[in-house]
Motif scaffolding. Sequence first.
Motif, PDB file in Angstrom:
ATOM      1  N   UNK A  37       0.852  -1.188   0.000  1.00  0.00           N
ATOM      2  CA  UNK A  37       0.000   0.000   0.000  1.00  0.00           C
ATOM      3  C   UNK A  37       0.890   1.242   0.000  1.00  0.00           C
ATOM      4  N   UNK A  38       0.432   2.276  -0.665  1.00  0.00           N
ATOM      5  CA  UNK A  38       1.181   3.534  -0.698  1.00  0.00           C
ATOM      6  C   UNK A  38       1.249   4.087   0.727  1.00  0.00           C
ATOM      7  N   UNK A  39       2.463   4.295   1.217  1.00  0.00           N
ATOM      8  CA  UNK A  39       2.663   4.691   2.608  1.00  0.00           C
ATOM      9  C   UNK A  39       3.582   5.903   2.677  1.00  0.00           C
ATOM     10  N   UNK A  40       3.183   6.903   3.483  1.00  0.00           N
ATOM     11  CA  UNK A  40       3.954   8.140   3.628  1.00  0.00           C
ATOM     12  C   UNK A  40       4.290   8.357   5.096  1.00  0.00           C
ATOM     13  N   UNK A  41       5.548   8.695   5.369  1.00  0.00           N
ATOM     14  CA  UNK A  41       6.008   9.007   6.730  1.00  0.00           C
ATOM     15  C   UNK A  41       5.895  10.511   6.957  1.00  0.00           C
ATOM     16  N   UNK A  42       5.278  10.907   8.077  1.00  0.00           N
ATOM     17  CA  UNK A  42       5.138  12.319   8.417  1.00  0.00           C
ATOM     18  C   UNK A  42       5.431  12.508   9.903  1.00  0.00           C
ATOM     19  N   UNK A  48       0.967  16.284   8.111  1.00  0.00           N
ATOM     20  CA  UNK A  48      -0.049  15.445   7.463  1.00  0.00           C
ATOM     21  C   UNK A  48      -1.155  16.306   6.862  1.00  0.00           C
ATOM     22  N   UNK A  49      -1.599  17.321   7.602  1.00  0.00           N
ATOM     23  CA  UNK A  49      -2.647  18.215   7.078  1.00  0.00           C
ATOM     24  C   UNK A  49      -2.169  18.913   5.807  1.00  0.00           C
ATOM     25  N   UNK A  50      -0.919  19.359   5.805  1.00  0.00           N
ATOM     26  CA  UNK A  50      -0.373  20.047   4.634  1.00  0.00           C
ATOM     27  C   UNK A  50      -0.196  19.088   3.456  1.00  0.00           C
ATOM     28  N   UNK A  54      -6.195  17.726  -1.553  1.00  0.00           N
ATOM     29  CA  UNK A  54      -6.752  17.246  -2.816  1.00  0.00           C
ATOM     30  C   UNK A  54      -6.604  15.734  -2.977  1.00  0.00           C
ATOM     31  N   UNK A  55      -5.793  15.295  -3.925  1.00  0.00           N
ATOM     32  CA  UNK A  55      -5.736  13.884  -4.294  1.00  0.00           C
ATOM     33  C   UNK A  55      -4.935  13.020  -3.327  1.00  0.00           C
ATOM     34  N   UNK A  56      -4.144  13.601  -2.456  1.00  0.00           N
ATOM     35  CA  UNK A  56      -3.259  12.816  -1.594  1.00  0.00           C
ATOM     36  C   UNK A  56      -3.849  12.538  -0.209  1.00  0.00           C
ATOM     37  N   UNK A  57      -5.158  12.531  -0.082  1.00  0.00           N
ATOM     38  CA  UNK A  57      -5.758  12.275   1.225  1.00  0.00           C
ATOM     39  C   UNK A  57      -5.559  10.818   1.626  1.00  0.00           C
ATOM     40  N   UNK A  58      -5.267  10.600   2.908  1.00  0.00           N
ATOM     41  CA  UNK A  58      -5.056   9.225   3.369  1.00  0.00           C
ATOM     42  C   UNK A  58      -6.379   8.503   3.613  1.00  0.00           C
ATOM     43  N   UNK A  59      -6.327   7.199   3.508  1.00  0.00           N
ATOM     44  CA  UNK A  59      -7.459   6.361   3.862  1.00  0.00           C
ATOM     45  C   UNK A  59      -7.292   5.835   5.286  1.00  0.00           C
ATOM     46  N   UNK A  60      -6.021   5.750   5.711  1.00  0.00           N
ATOM     47  CA  UNK A  60      -5.694   5.320   7.071  1.00  0.00           C
ATOM     48  C   UNK A  60      -4.596   6.236   7.603  1.00  0.00           C
ATOM     49  N   UNK A  61      -4.729   6.638   8.862  1.00  0.00           N
ATOM     50  CA  UNK A  61      -3.669   7.364   9.562  1.00  0.00           C
ATOM     51  C   UNK A  61      -3.237   6.506  10.740  1.00  0.00           C
ATOM     52  N   UNK A  62      -1.937   6.184  10.787  1.00  0.00           N
ATOM     53  CA  UNK A  62      -1.345   5.525  11.950  1.00  0.00           C
ATOM     54  C   UNK A  62      -0.754   6.640  12.794  1.00  0.00           C
ATOM     55  N   UNK A  63      -1.393   6.942  13.901  1.00  0.00           N
ATOM     56  CA  UNK A  63      -1.073   8.110  14.720  1.00  0.00           C
ATOM     57  C   UNK A  63      -0.360   7.720  16.001  1.00  0.00           C
ATOM     58  N   UNK A  82     -10.620  16.786   8.690  1.00  0.00           N
ATOM     59  CA  UNK A  82      -9.725  17.187   7.602  1.00  0.00           C
ATOM     60  C   UNK A  82      -9.676  16.130   6.488  1.00  0.00           C
ATOM     61  N   UNK A  83      -9.735  14.857   6.878  1.00  0.00           N
ATOM     62  CA  UNK A  83      -9.655  13.753   5.912  1.00  0.00           C
ATOM     63  C   UNK A  83     -10.936  12.939   5.991  1.00  0.00           C
ATOM     64  N   UNK A  84     -11.893  13.244   5.131  1.00  0.00           N
ATOM     65  CA  UNK A  84     -13.176  12.553   5.179  1.00  0.00           C
ATOM     66  C   UNK A  84     -12.989  11.048   4.988  1.00  0.00           C
TER      67      UNK A  84
END
Length: 144
Positions: A37-42, A48-50, A54-63, A82-84
Amino acid sequence: MQIGVETSKAVDLRRVFVVHDDDITRAALQFMLHDEIETHELATPEEAFARGVDWLKPHVVLLGASFLKQKGPTLIGELAAHFSDVRILIVCDKSDEATAVEGIKAGAHGVLVKPLTLEAVGKKVDTILERGGAAPIVQLSVLK
């Protein structure tokens, strides 16, 4: 070519944001998930909000639970607003379970308790995304 990765998961167009203040934990979670899965480290929720416009909204946030300690359980509502339709999993040590419970009460969808394993993290993300034969999520209301 990735060996041992299910094709249906590898072409899944959903993404995960790993938001944690510990760079080692962030990197480990990103490594555990990036093949399927496409995964981004923040490093912060603000990052994460920044990033999630638009198109880069996450489906899952590991907080990371440390952010709940700093900002309080209202952070869960901010992420959800912020992320519907985002699913939120709280990553914590066993000693932070009380903080995780507060996060669940505020609307988080689950918890990943350290030590993290490849199998447990993958299974939890699959379950939360209802993919790969995982059972559907049943929303339970918390009794007050």
